[in-house]
Design a protein around this motif. Structure first.
Motif, PDB file in Angstrom:
ATOM      1  N   ILE A 218       0.842 -10.386  -9.693  1.00 21.13           N
ATOM      2  CA  ILE A 218       0.128  -9.087  -9.160  1.00 21.13           C
ATOM      3  C   ILE A 218      -1.138  -9.016  -9.497  1.00 21.13           C
ATOM      4  O   ILE A 218      -1.576  -9.396 -10.697  1.00 21.13           O
ATOM      5  CB  ILE A 218       1.001  -7.955  -9.503  1.00 21.13           C
ATOM      6  CG1 ILE A 218       0.497  -6.608  -8.816  1.00 21.13           C
ATOM      7  CG2 ILE A 218       1.014  -7.666 -11.070  1.00 21.13           C
ATOM      8  CD1 ILE A 218       1.357  -5.560  -8.835  1.00 21.13           C
ATOM      9  N   ASP A 219      -1.985  -8.279  -8.560  1.00 21.60           N
ATOM     10  CA  ASP A 219      -3.601  -8.124  -8.767  1.00 21.60           C
ATOM     11  C   ASP A 219      -3.886  -6.758  -7.915  1.00 21.60           C
ATOM     12  O   ASP A 219      -2.700  -6.416  -7.051  1.00 21.60           O
ATOM     13  CB  ASP A 219      -4.337  -9.182  -7.975  1.00 21.60           C
ATOM     14  CG  ASP A 219      -4.407 -10.479  -8.759  1.00 21.60           C
ATOM     15  OD1 ASP A 219      -4.569 -10.391 -10.099  1.00 21.60           O
ATOM     16  OD2 ASP A 219      -4.166 -11.449  -8.226  1.00 21.60           O
ATOM     17  N   LYS A 220      -4.808  -6.164  -8.189  1.00 20.88           N
ATOM     18  CA  LYS A 220      -4.967  -4.908  -7.571  1.00 20.88           C
ATOM     19  C   LYS A 220      -5.568  -5.317  -6.288  1.00 20.88           C
ATOM     20  O   LYS A 220      -6.257  -6.313  -6.136  1.00 20.88           O
ATOM     21  CB  LYS A 220      -6.102  -4.091  -8.340  1.00 20.88           C
ATOM     22  CG  LYS A 220      -5.823  -3.598  -9.238  1.00 20.88           C
ATOM     23  CD  LYS A 220      -6.752  -2.677 -10.354  1.00 20.88           C
ATOM     24  CE  LYS A 220      -6.604  -2.049 -11.549  1.00 20.88           C
ATOM     25  NZ  LYS A 220      -7.558  -1.211 -12.235  1.00 20.88           N
ATOM     26  N   LEU A 221      -5.364  -4.388  -5.371  1.00 25.17           N
ATOM     27  CA  LEU A 221      -5.946  -4.606  -3.821  1.00 25.17           C
ATOM     28  C   LEU A 221      -7.380  -4.295  -3.944  1.00 25.17           C
ATOM     29  O   LEU A 221      -7.814  -3.430  -4.828  1.00 25.17           O
ATOM     30  CB  LEU A 221      -5.352  -3.525  -2.939  1.00 25.17           C
ATOM     31  CG  LEU A 221      -3.736  -3.402  -2.547  1.00 25.17           C
ATOM     32  CD1 LEU A 221      -3.479  -2.400  -1.626  1.00 25.17           C
ATOM     33  CD2 LEU A 221      -3.434  -4.791  -1.909  1.00 25.17           C
TER      34      LEU A 221
ATOM     35  N   PRO B  21       5.011  -1.029  -7.337  1.00 27.11           N
ATOM     36  CA  PRO B  21       3.723  -0.420  -7.556  1.00 27.11           C
ATOM     37  C   PRO B  21       2.542  -0.986  -6.264  1.00 27.11           C
ATOM     38  O   PRO B  21       2.683  -2.274  -5.931  1.00 27.11           O
ATOM     39  CB  PRO B  21       3.159  -0.780  -8.693  1.00 27.11           C
ATOM     40  CG  PRO B  21       4.591  -1.040  -9.504  1.00 27.11           C
ATOM     41  CD  PRO B  21       5.203  -1.741  -8.290  1.00 27.11           C
ATOM     42  N   GLU B  22       1.659  -0.234  -6.031  1.00 27.42           N
ATOM     43  CA  GLU B  22       0.609  -0.545  -5.023  1.00 27.42           C
ATOM     44  C   GLU B  22       0.067  -1.876  -5.624  1.00 27.42           C
ATOM     45  O   GLU B  22      -0.228  -1.943  -6.776  1.00 27.42           O
ATOM     46  CB  GLU B  22      -0.263   0.288  -4.692  1.00 27.42           C
ATOM     47  CG  GLU B  22      -1.479  -0.090  -3.544  1.00 27.42           C
ATOM     48  CD  GLU B  22      -2.204   1.273  -3.372  1.00 27.42           C
ATOM     49  OE1 GLU B  22      -1.679   2.295  -2.611  1.00 27.42           O
ATOM     50  OE2 GLU B  22      -3.407   1.373  -3.755  1.00 27.42           O
TER      51      GLU B  22
ATOM     52  N   ARG C 138       0.874  -1.167  -0.020  1.00 30.71           N
ATOM     53  CA  ARG C 138      -0.025  -0.079   0.049  1.00 30.71           C
ATOM     54  C   ARG C 138       1.040   1.185  -0.071  1.00 30.71           C
ATOM     55  O   ARG C 138       1.787   1.323   0.740  1.00 30.71           O
ATOM     56  CB  ARG C 138      -0.692  -0.146   1.403  1.00 30.71           C
ATOM     57  CG  ARG C 138      -1.709   1.222   1.439  1.00 30.71           C
ATOM     58  CD  ARG C 138      -2.865   1.205   0.393  1.00 30.71           C
ATOM     59  NE  ARG C 138      -3.931   2.273   0.924  1.00 30.71           N
ATOM     60  CZ  ARG C 138      -4.935   2.655   0.155  1.00 30.71           C
ATOM     61  NH1 ARG C 138      -5.027   2.179  -1.226  1.00 30.71           N
ATOM     62  NH2 ARG C 138      -5.767   3.587   0.605  1.00 30.71           N
ATOM     63  N   LYS C 139       0.538   2.381  -0.834  1.00 29.03           N
ATOM     64  CA  LYS C 139       1.307   3.576  -1.127  1.00 29.03           C
ATOM     65  C   LYS C 139       0.570   4.532  -0.078  1.00 29.03           C
ATOM     66  O   LYS C 139      -0.721   4.705  -0.252  1.00 29.03           O
ATOM     67  CB  LYS C 139       1.404   3.845  -2.359  1.00 29.03           C
ATOM     68  CG  LYS C 139       2.100   5.177  -2.709  1.00 29.03           C
ATOM     69  CD  LYS C 139       2.441   5.655  -3.951  1.00 29.03           C
ATOM     70  CE  LYS C 139       3.154   4.633  -4.852  1.00 29.03           C
ATOM     71  NZ  LYS C 139       4.658   4.548  -4.442  1.00 29.03           N
TER      72      LYS C 139
ATOM     73  N   ARG D 143      -8.103  -1.170   3.274  1.00 26.78           N
ATOM     74  CA  ARG D 143      -8.580  -0.849   4.559  1.00 26.78           C
ATOM     75  C   ARG D 143      -7.895  -1.417   5.558  1.00 26.78           C
ATOM     76  O   ARG D 143      -7.956  -0.950   6.809  1.00 26.78           O
ATOM     77  CB  ARG D 143     -10.231  -0.945   4.829  1.00 26.78           C
ATOM     78  CG  ARG D 143     -10.897  -0.105   3.636  1.00 26.78           C
ATOM     79  CD  ARG D 143     -12.361  -0.061   4.331  1.00 26.78           C
ATOM     80  NE  ARG D 143     -13.036  -1.171   4.375  1.00 26.78           N
ATOM     81  CZ  ARG D 143     -13.834  -1.592   3.220  1.00 26.78           C
ATOM     82  NH1 ARG D 143     -14.026  -0.799   2.101  1.00 26.78           N
ATOM     83  NH2 ARG D 143     -14.107  -2.856   3.152  1.00 26.78           N
ATOM     84  N   ALA D 144      -7.195  -2.445   5.256  1.00 31.20           N
ATOM     85  CA  ALA D 144      -6.555  -3.325   6.331  1.00 31.20           C
ATOM     86  C   ALA D 144      -5.274  -2.653   6.818  1.00 31.20           C
ATOM     87  O   ALA D 144      -4.780  -2.800   7.989  1.00 31.20           O
ATOM     88  CB  ALA D 144      -6.044  -4.748   5.873  1.00 31.20           C
TER      89      ALA D 144
END
Length: 221
Positions: free
Chosen positions: A93-96, A53-54, A21-22, A102-103
């Motif tokens: 890699i996948d998107k959050l 990257p995030e 997370r950025k 929120r974690a």
């Protein structure tokens, strides 16, 4: 604060998912991670995350150290279990997801502040000063270069040439080749500056090889 648990002293390799997370802080953007493995869930604040990257990464992770860290958070104390990574091999890699984003705490502490021993900043806090440029003596018989700094970079910086800033920033990596692998063991502020500059120069990170490569359109320019 002192840790509240005994660290693991022997490295283990585990599969897992690393969510990166950025966060935007007073020192600029910084990355933090949450690592989920069969043996538990851990916070990751290693400098190597600054490059990525995030997103959510699948892979295998060599955990060299596990410890608990306590630090002020808002009006109380936050305790997290951290894993320090010796290395990792990433495969996807996948998107959050929203839940994964929120974690992360809204009051994440910049690891740079921890390393410098400074407290989390308030909105009115004064930004940290920029590092003072290294000035090398023009007398070839006098070496004023600080210990641990590569003399060629300092000399080029003092010359005022067109590449002096980049040479001083990248040290032995300069001049840059088409593929560049950064050293995440250098100080975190310099590492962040190198990452930002590589982006400006048209490089992109291949997270699988963990190398920065110049993009084809930039090579032709």
């Amino acid at each position: 604060m002192e840790s509240t648990a005994d660290p693991w002293l022997s490295a283990i390799t585990v599969p897992g998912k690393l969510a990166v997370r950025k966060i935007h802080g007073r020192n600029g953007p910084f990355n933090v991670g949450n690592l989920v493995t069969p043996i538990g869930k851990f916070a990751v604040k290693d400098a190597t995350l600054e490059q990525y990257p995030e997103g959510k990464y699948d892979g295998e992770f060599v955990i060299s150290y596990i410890d608990a860290k306590a630090y002020p958070s808002g009006s109380g104390i936050r305790i997290e279990v951290r894993a320090m990574l010796d290395s990792m091999t990433l495969s996807g890699i996948d998107k959050l997801s929203r839940a994964e984003a929120r974690a992360f705490s809204n009051q994440e502490v910049d690891p740079l502040d921890e390393e410098l021993g400074t407290q989390p900043a308030t909105p009115a806090a004064t930004p940290l000063p920029e590092p003072v440029p290294i000035q090398a003596s023009k007398d070839p018989l006098i070496d004023t270069t600080p210990f641990g700094v590569d003399t060629p970079s300092a000399a080029v910086a003092a010359s005022g040439g067109p590449d002096s800033d980049d040479a001083a920033l990248f040290g032995l990596l300069w001049p840059l080749s088409e593929s560049v692998k950064l050293d995440s063991t250098i100080d975190r502020r310099t590492l962040r500056a190198q990452i930002a500059r590589l982006g400006e120069l048209g490089y992109a990170l291949d997270f699988k090889s963990q190398q920065w490569s110049q993009q084809p359109d930039q090579q032709a320019a």
